[in-house]
Design an enzyme around this catalytic site. Structure first.
Site, mmCIF file in Angstrom:
data_model
loop_
_atom_site.group_PDB
_atom_site.id
_atom_site.type_symbol
_atom_site.label_atom_id
_atom_site.label_comp_id
_atom_site.label_asym_id
_atom_site.label_seq_id
_atom_site.Cartn_x
_atom_site.Cartn_y
_atom_site.Cartn_z
ATOM 1 N N LYS A 120 -3.149 52.327 -68.221
ATOM 2 C CA LYS A 120 -3.205 53.828 -68.425
ATOM 3 C C LYS A 120 -1.800 54.231 -68.660
ATOM 4 O O LYS A 120 -1.818 55.459 -68.280
ATOM 5 C CB LYS A 120 -4.171 54.490 -67.448
ATOM 6 C CG LYS A 120 -5.493 53.828 -67.197
ATOM 7 C CD LYS A 120 -6.406 53.163 -68.435
ATOM 8 C CE LYS A 120 -6.685 54.699 -69.189
ATOM 9 N NZ LYS A 120 -7.528 54.249 -70.355
ATOM 10 N N HIS A 141 -0.346 43.928 -68.879
ATOM 11 C CA HIS A 141 -0.178 44.766 -67.627
ATOM 12 C C HIS A 141 0.769 44.320 -66.699
ATOM 13 O O HIS A 141 1.024 44.633 -65.619
ATOM 14 C CB HIS A 141 -1.377 45.364 -67.004
ATOM 15 C CG HIS A 141 -2.139 46.499 -68.233
ATOM 16 N ND1 HIS A 141 -1.518 47.298 -68.835
ATOM 17 C CD2 HIS A 141 -3.386 46.565 -68.332
ATOM 18 C CE1 HIS A 141 -2.438 47.965 -69.663
ATOM 19 N NE2 HIS A 141 -3.573 47.508 -69.305
ATOM 20 N N SER A 147 -5.166 59.307 -64.822
ATOM 21 C CA SER A 147 -5.970 58.501 -66.076
ATOM 22 C C SER A 147 -6.597 57.152 -65.286
ATOM 23 O O SER A 147 -7.886 56.572 -65.738
ATOM 24 C CB SER A 147 -4.872 58.213 -66.967
ATOM 25 O OG SER A 147 -5.664 57.412 -67.949
#
Length: 299
Positions: A51, A113, A143
């Site tokens: 995010k 990620h 987020s």
């Protein structure tokens, strides 16, 4: 890929310690294959903490490279197939590694990620270009919280106050935000083909950041293409774009929260209490040890 949570018929995954980083099984089940991924020298890896602007930068790159040569990609192939998520593995449904292996494009755009120590070694060995996007911790937390409320392959979000504490402790999928942004920042000092970007800079002046990206990638683009990219990657345009907004992915319940929610810098002010803001600032002073890494919580 369309993952139906009903078909998965499984509860939300639990975090567990994986080589010192909290993870869930969807991102570790295919570990050996992912670690043995064979990168090519012209591959481009987009790395972020979850995010932090991954889809935004993925879409910018996709338009820069293929916006003119393959315009049909933009309307027929969702972004998560154009820029595969290397880490993700849902048995019999989705393998990010297989998708990346079979990408027909040159260069291949791939996202992860992973904290820096988890990146498959072939990316370093092949001297690939890597783009890391970092976002200020306050907005990133907000987020991530909304994302975890609606994504069935992530752990339960729980209440905002408990989530806030978890984030400070680093008990999050992919681990501590501090470890992530600092680990990649440190890597930049020894690996010249790493371009470290900030979400806030991209929000403030998207055109300027696209110019920097092009310079890093050795791309020279026409004013027409730049205009097309700038228009395509505006938040409101991406939010409406079915090929970019993840609305075709059923693991996410957009009725709870849209995948693309606000995209604003400073939205944390609508969530943090005064006490939480003070607690975060204290925690930040204690854990953000590198004086050369600066974040802006508003622009």
């Amino acid at each position: 890929m369309s993952v139906d949570p009903e078909k998965l018929n499984v509860p939300r995954p639990e975090l567990f310690d994986f080589h010192g980083v909290p993870m869930v099984h969807y991102f570790t089940d295919n570990w050996e294959n992912v670690q043995n991924f064979e990168a090519r020298p012209d591959d481009i890896l987009i790395a972020t903490y979850p995010k932090a602007g991954t889809t935004w930068v993925s879409y910018i790159l996709d338009l820069l490279y293929f916006g003119q040569t393959s315009p049909e990609r933009q309307t027929s192939i969702p972004i998560y197939e154009r820029v595969p998520f290397l880490d993700l593995f849902v048995p019999d449904v989705f393998s990010g590694k297989d998708l990346a292996d079979n990408l027909p494009t040159t260069p291949r755009l791939i996202k992860t990620h992973f904290p820096v120590q988890f990146v498959p070694k072939s990316f370093w060995e092949q001297n690939c270009r890597i783009i890391y996007v970092a976002r200020n911790g306050k907005d990133n937390m907000v987020s991530f919280f909304h994302f975890d409320t609606m994504n069935s392959i992530e752990p339960e979000a729980g209440s905002w106050s408990s989530y806030f504490q978890r984030f400070l402790k680093g008990n999050m999928l992919y681990g501590s935000w501090y470890d992530h942004v600092n680990g990649w920042w440190k890597k930049k000092q020894t690996y010249p083909k790493l371009h470290y970007m900030f979400y806030e800079d991209l929000s403030e002046d998207t055109g300027r950041e696209i110019d920097k990206l092009c310079s890093f990638l050795g791309l020279s683009i026409s004013p027409e293409l730049k205009k097309k990219v700038l228009s395509g990657v505006q938040f409101d345009n991406m939010k409406k774009n079915q090929m970019a907004n993840y609305s075709t992915l059923s693991v996410m319940d957009m009725k709870i929260s849209p995948f693309m929610r606000k995209g604003k810098v400073g939205d944390w002010k609508n969530h943090f209490t005064v006490a939480q803001n003070e607690a975060f600032d204290e925690d930040y002073k204690e854990k953000m040890k590198d004086p050369t890494l600066h974040f802006r919580n508003e622009i």
